[in-house]
Design an enzyme around this catalytic site. Structure first.
Site, PDB file in Angstrom:
ATOM      1  N   CYS A  96      16.783  47.256  88.771  1.00  0.00           N
ATOM      2  CA  CYS A  96      17.499  46.513  87.727  1.00  0.00           C
ATOM      3  C   CYS A  96      17.218  45.003  87.772  1.00  0.00           C
ATOM      4  O   CYS A  96      16.140  44.580  87.373  1.00  0.00           O
ATOM      5  CB  CYS A  96      18.980  46.842  87.785  1.00  0.00           C
ATOM      6  SG  CYS A  96      19.831  46.410  86.258  1.00  0.00           S
ATOM      7  N   ARG A 129      25.590  45.499  76.333  1.00  0.00           N
ATOM      8  CA  ARG A 129      25.078  45.992  77.613  1.00  0.00           C
ATOM      9  C   ARG A 129      24.727  47.477  77.467  1.00  0.00           C
ATOM     10  O   ARG A 129      25.400  48.211  76.740  1.00  0.00           O
ATOM     11  CB  ARG A 129      26.121  45.804  78.726  1.00  0.00           C
ATOM     12  CG  ARG A 129      26.407  44.346  79.021  1.00  0.00           C
ATOM     13  CD  ARG A 129      27.173  44.173  80.322  1.00  0.00           C
ATOM     14  NE  ARG A 129      26.358  44.461  81.496  1.00  0.00           N
ATOM     15  CZ  ARG A 129      25.445  43.626  81.991  1.00  0.00           C
ATOM     16  NH1 ARG A 129      25.222  42.467  81.421  1.00  0.00           N
ATOM     17  NH2 ARG A 129      24.759  43.964  83.065  1.00  0.00           N
ATOM     18  N   HIS A 197      20.367  52.594  89.107  1.00  0.00           N
ATOM     19  CA  HIS A 197      21.214  52.380  90.284  1.00  0.00           C
ATOM     20  C   HIS A 197      21.777  53.728  90.683  1.00  0.00           C
ATOM     21  O   HIS A 197      21.386  54.754  90.175  1.00  0.00           O
ATOM     22  CB  HIS A 197      22.413  51.488  89.906  1.00  0.00           C
ATOM     23  CG  HIS A 197      22.085  50.091  89.597  1.00  0.00           C
ATOM     24  ND1 HIS A 197      21.912  49.131  90.553  1.00  0.00           N
ATOM     25  CD2 HIS A 197      21.960  49.456  88.408  1.00  0.00           C
ATOM     26  CE1 HIS A 197      21.702  47.960  89.972  1.00  0.00           C
ATOM     27  NE2 HIS A 197      21.717  48.125  88.669  1.00  0.00           N
TER      28      HIS A 197
HETATM   29  N1  GLN Z   1      21.756  40.817  85.214  1.00  0.00           N
HETATM   30  C1  GLN Z   1      20.816  41.792  84.714  1.00  0.00           C
HETATM   31  C2  GLN Z   1      21.226  42.353  83.374  1.00  0.00           C
HETATM   32  O1  GLN Z   1      22.378  42.379  83.055  1.00  0.00           O
HETATM   33  C3  GLN Z   1      20.634  42.893  85.742  1.00  0.00           C
HETATM   34  C4  GLN Z   1      21.867  43.683  86.008  1.00  0.00           C
HETATM   35  C5  GLN Z   1      21.761  44.651  87.144  1.00  0.00           C
HETATM   36  O2  GLN Z   1      21.041  44.425  88.116  1.00  0.00           O
HETATM   37  N2  GLN Z   1      22.550  45.715  87.089  1.00  0.00           N
HETATM   38  O3  GLN Z   1      20.385  42.800  82.618  1.00  0.00           O
END
Ligand code: GLN
Length: 248
Positions: A96, A129, A197
């Protein structure tokens, strides 16, 4: 003992550590120990020097935009060392936020986080998101090249575009790299970048063994042949439960 030894470099565990990413390290460690392979995990913090020649696997976990900004300033200083390690077939697994940092940049609303340009990819922040469970299908995994299902959990604002790279897999459920092109992650030389993840390796032991095999082949080209199989029936049952839950 097998006379084989691996060293994992865990980069910036205090900053890049979302959603159980540390579980990936525990899994790699246990899977080596169960096979009598000596394994050491070295944690590196922001100002530590890293000797990439002493590492067999480099691990970068996920992080918030703020943490990525902190890390990116340090990564700029070691960009050429990491690129040399990758060109020399060094193994990297990046999740990620760590995956985004392997690309050219991650463009936020008001600023841009510069990446390592290890991969010819870029990331731009979207309006929403991308959150939820993910199932992908991949045929990149050693030794079989059979199609395997990989499961995980994603939570990212960034949308990643991988240009000509090979994706790690094709999205069967969830969003993946950007929610539009159906690709998830990247596999390039011995580098895997992914949004998954979960943590990823306990849920997908085949992927953990793929990484270990690549690292052992590079470290012991004349002596290492193949990993001793482990009983993964519980892990496979858990993975299949998730696959059936979302794909039927
Ligand atoms: N900050 C990054 C995003 O929101 C990665 C997030 C993460 O590692 N889960 O895209």
């Amino acid at each position: 003992m097998s006379n084989l030894k691996l060293t994992i470099g865990h980069l910036y565990p205090d900053l890049l550590n979302l959603y159980g990413d540390r579980g990936n390290i525990i899994t790699l460690k246990k899977r080596c120990e169960w096979r009598g392979i000596d394994i050491e995990v070295k944690e590196f913090h922001l100002n530590d020097n890293i000797d990439f020649n002493s590492l067999h696997i480099v691990f970068l976990g996920g992080g918030s935009d703020r943490e990525q900004l902190l890390v990116c300033n340090r990564l700029k200083e070691i960009k050429s060392e990491i690129n040399s390690y990758v060109n020399d077939n060094g193994v990297v697994i990046a999740i990620c936020g760590g995956y985004q940092l392997l690309g050219h940049y991650y463009k936020l609303k008001d600023e841009t986080i510069e990446g390592l340009s290890v991969l010819d990819i870029y990331t731009e922040m979207g309006d929403t998101r991308l959150i939820g469970n993910v199932v992908i299908e991949s045929n990149c995994l050693y030794p079989s090249n059979d199609t395997v299902k990989i499961v995980g959990f994603e939570n990212h604002g960034g949308r990643t575009f991988i240009n000509g790279h090979q994706p790690l897999g094709i999205v069967k459920y969830g969003y993946g790299n950007n929610g539009t092109d159906g690709y998830e992650g990247v596999i390039y030389k011995n580098v895997i970048g992914t949004y998954l993840h979960g943590p990823l390796f306990p849920k997908n032991p085949a992927l953990a063994d793929f990484i270990l095999s690549k690292a052992l082949q590079r470290a012991y080209p004349n002596t290492f042949r193949t990993l001793q199989p482990l009983d993964d029936s519980m892990e496979i049952k858990a993975r299949d439960y998730i696959v059936n839950r979302f794909l039927t």
